[in-house]
Scaffold this active site. Structure first.
Site, PDB file in Angstrom:
ATOM      1  N   ASP A  67       0.811  -1.217   0.000  1.00  0.00           N
ATOM      2  CA  ASP A  67       0.000   0.000   0.000  1.00  0.00           C
ATOM      3  C   ASP A  67       0.846   1.270   0.000  1.00  0.00           C
ATOM      4  O   ASP A  67       2.067   1.213   0.164  1.00  0.00           O
ATOM      5  CB  ASP A  67      -0.949  -0.003   1.216  1.00  0.00           C
ATOM      6  CG  ASP A  67      -0.267  -0.441   2.512  1.00  0.00           C
ATOM      7  OD1 ASP A  67       0.982  -0.404   2.568  1.00  0.00           O
ATOM      8  OD2 ASP A  67      -0.978  -0.819   3.452  1.00  0.00           O
ATOM      9  N   ASN A 135      -7.467  -2.997  14.297  1.00  0.00           N
ATOM     10  CA  ASN A 135      -8.860  -3.278  13.910  1.00  0.00           C
ATOM     11  C   ASN A 135      -8.968  -4.486  12.970  1.00  0.00           C
ATOM     12  O   ASN A 135     -10.007  -4.722  12.368  1.00  0.00           O
ATOM     13  CB  ASN A 135      -9.491  -2.040  13.243  1.00  0.00           C
ATOM     14  CG  ASN A 135      -8.788  -1.643  11.946  1.00  0.00           C
ATOM     15  OD1 ASN A 135      -7.821  -2.285  11.533  1.00  0.00           O
ATOM     16  ND2 ASN A 135      -9.278  -0.609  11.302  1.00  0.00           N
ATOM     17  N   HIS A 137      -7.196  -4.969  10.170  1.00  0.00           N
ATOM     18  CA  HIS A 137      -6.921  -4.756   8.740  1.00  0.00           C
ATOM     19  C   HIS A 137      -5.612  -5.429   8.326  1.00  0.00           C
ATOM     20  O   HIS A 137      -4.725  -5.659   9.147  1.00  0.00           O
ATOM     21  CB  HIS A 137      -6.948  -3.262   8.367  1.00  0.00           C
ATOM     22  CG  HIS A 137      -5.797  -2.424   8.821  1.00  0.00           C
ATOM     23  ND1 HIS A 137      -5.881  -1.061   8.972  1.00  0.00           N
ATOM     24  CD2 HIS A 137      -4.510  -2.747   9.147  1.00  0.00           C
ATOM     25  CE1 HIS A 137      -4.713  -0.589   9.359  1.00  0.00           C
ATOM     26  NE2 HIS A 137      -3.870  -1.580   9.482  1.00  0.00           N
ATOM     27  N   GLU A 142      -9.591  -2.230   5.358  1.00  0.00           N
ATOM     28  CA  GLU A 142     -10.245  -1.951   6.629  1.00  0.00           C
ATOM     29  C   GLU A 142     -11.454  -2.884   6.812  1.00  0.00           C
ATOM     30  O   GLU A 142     -11.928  -3.503   5.845  1.00  0.00           O
ATOM     31  CB  GLU A 142     -10.713  -0.491   6.640  1.00  0.00           C
ATOM     32  CG  GLU A 142      -9.580   0.538   6.469  1.00  0.00           C
ATOM     33  CD  GLU A 142      -8.770   0.776   7.734  1.00  0.00           C
ATOM     34  OE1 GLU A 142      -8.560  -0.177   8.520  1.00  0.00           O
ATOM     35  OE2 GLU A 142      -8.330   1.925   7.941  1.00  0.00           O
TER      36      GLU A 142
HETATM   37  P1  PGA Z   1       2.221  -1.474  12.524  1.00  0.00           P
HETATM   38  O1  PGA Z   1       1.051  -1.495  11.477  1.00  0.00           O
HETATM   39  O2  PGA Z   1       3.215  -2.487  12.067  1.00  0.00           O
HETATM   40  O3  PGA Z   1       2.783  -0.080  12.466  1.00  0.00           O
HETATM   41  O4  PGA Z   1       1.629  -1.821  13.844  1.00  0.00           O
HETATM   42  C1  PGA Z   1       0.540  -2.720  11.057  1.00  0.00           C
HETATM   43  C2  PGA Z   1      -0.665  -2.480  10.186  1.00  0.00           C
HETATM   44  O5  PGA Z   1      -1.381  -1.503  10.408  1.00  0.00           O
HETATM   45  O6  PGA Z   1      -0.886  -3.283   9.274  1.00  0.00           O
END
Ligand code: PGA
Length: 241
Positions: A67, A135, A137, A142
């Site tokens: 992404d 959450n 994702h 999402e």
């Molecule tokens: P993070 O993000 O590694 O910064 O916790 C993971 C994600 O949101 O997929």
């Protein structure tokens, strides 16, 4: 799903690294699906160290990232392109022409999604590295994102904007949209390694493994893939039965 609970962040990173190392050793022209965020930083540091100390080469390796924020260019320090250059690509011998992310500043967003989807048809990851959002994702898919989704523009949820604001000066600076591979693109990878560290991921990790397979927790769709390794530290794994 294979589930590995490790002692801490460093052990999680080492475990994930051992899988990646095996793949790039066996297949020097492997396609790596890469992720950004705090979670894979330790893994990338181990890849860099291994390159420096053991000469493991990335000359034939190709990469596709999950992404990118809409509106951020590769030279913006908050962009995922910048993150990848900083943590990995600038520190190993990968050919930058073989590294791919959605282009955050593409004027025609629909065309950019189409371009990325076409690219993903030719570059199927031998392994996809994933973090998981608090959450549930994966990538920026999402809750509510369906299993047949492909690369699309996402309106980030308030939860994600808040989580990611720790990396920005002000919460207002967090982009509201991102390009993200869809769930279908992610599930096309040959192998998937999901990493998670810290207590704030514990509920999402439990939902991924034990909850219903549903768009309410996009990571739960990973249970329908036949080669997924979940590597978590004790804190992120503490709610797993
Ligand atoms: P993070 O993000 O590694 O910064 O916790 C993971 C994600 O949101 O997929």
């Amino acid at each position: 799903m294979k589930i590995l609970i490790t002692e801490n962040y460093d052990k999680m990173s080492e475990t994930a690294f051992s899988f990646v190392k095996e793949i790039i050793t066996e297949k020097p022209d492997a396609v790596l699906g890469l992720a950004t965020g705090s979670t894979p930083i330790g893994l990338y540091a181990l890849m860099v160290r291994d390159h420096e100390q053991n000469g493991t080469s990335y000359k034939g390796i190709k990469s596709v990232n999950l992404d990118e924020y809409v509106g951020l260019s590769a030279d913006n320090e908050q962009s995922y392109a910048y993150f990848m250059n900083y943590h990995l690509f600038d520190k190993v011998d990968i050919d930058k022409n073989n590294t791919h992310l959605p282009c955050g500043t593409a004027e025609d967003k629909k065309a950019e999604c189409r371009r990325y989807n076409e690219l993903l048809k030719t570059l199927v990851p031998d392994v996809q590295i994933l973090g998981i959002g608090s959450n549930g994702h994966i990538g920026f898919n999402e809750p509510g994102t369906e299993k047949d989704s492909v690369t699309h523009v996402v309106n980030l949820t308030e939860n994600t904007i808040k989580d990611n604001s720790r990396l920005f000066d002000r919460i207002e600076d967090v982009p509201r949209q991102a390009f993200s591979m869809g769930i279908k693109n992610i599930l096309a990878s040959k192998k998937i390694i999901v990493m998670a560290s810290g207590e704030n991921k514990a509920k999402a990790v439990r939902a991924m493994i034990e909850g219903p397979v549903s768009s309410a927790c996009p990571a739960s769709f990973l249970r329908e893939h036949n080669d997924v390794v979940v590597v978590v530290d004790k804190a992120a794994g503490k709610l797993i039965k």
